[in-house]
Scaffold this active site. Structure first.
Site: not given
Ligand code: 4NP
Length: 156
Positions: A8, A11, A13-15, A124
């Protein structure tokens, strides 16, 4: 060993959620010696950080502990060493294709494995609330079932 990498943006939340959900499914199928699971982000903002607290809570409600995981950034070497490189959304997929070179065929959208979900992207959840994290983990569980079936059919 079949090697699976979930990717993602951050790294956190989703992954890592996908890593935890799929690793549990692999363990429950007694396939821990045949399938390895990892996750990474396309960006370096959260390298070394544990998963987001909200992602950890959603996973814990389903009996999965994400607390030992730490963020890392996806590299070109990952494209060489993993068999499945599964992007959560189209942005992640584009970033991976940009570093994949001739190995771009390994890069897929994870939700291609979710038979009953018409969406192709895991949204997201970072700027949303708890319900967004629940929706994400529901989608991830569905896609994980399809992925495990695909690995069984093609590799085991
Ligand atoms: P992820 O979510 O890609 O599912 O881990 C996010 C985590 C952090 C951010 C965006 C999405 N950020 O903008 O910091």
């Amino acid at each position: 060993m079949v090697k699976v990498l979930f990717v993602c943006l951050g790294n956190i939340c989703r992954s890592p959620t996908a890593q935890g959900v799929f690793a549990k499914m692999v363990e429950e199928a007694d396939l821990g010696d045949a399938i390895s699971v990892d996750s990474a982000g396309t960006h370096a903002y959260h390298v070394g950080s544990p998963p987001d607290r909200r992602a950890q809570e959603a996973a814990r409600r389903r009996g999965i502990d994400l607390s030992p995981l730490r963020g890392r950034q996806a590299t070109a070497e990952d494209l060489a060493s993993f068999d499945y490189v599964l992007a959560m959304d189209c942005d992640n997929q584009s970033h991976l294709l940009a570093i994949a070179g001739e190995l771009g065929d390994k890069v897929q959208l994870f939700l291609e494995y979710a038979e009953d979900i018409p969406d192709l992207e895991v949204p997201d959840p970072y700027y949303g609330g708890r319900s967004g994290f629940e929706r994400v983990i529901d989608m991830i569980e569905e896609a994980s079932r399809g992925l495990l079936a695909d690995i069984r059919r093609r590799h085991l």
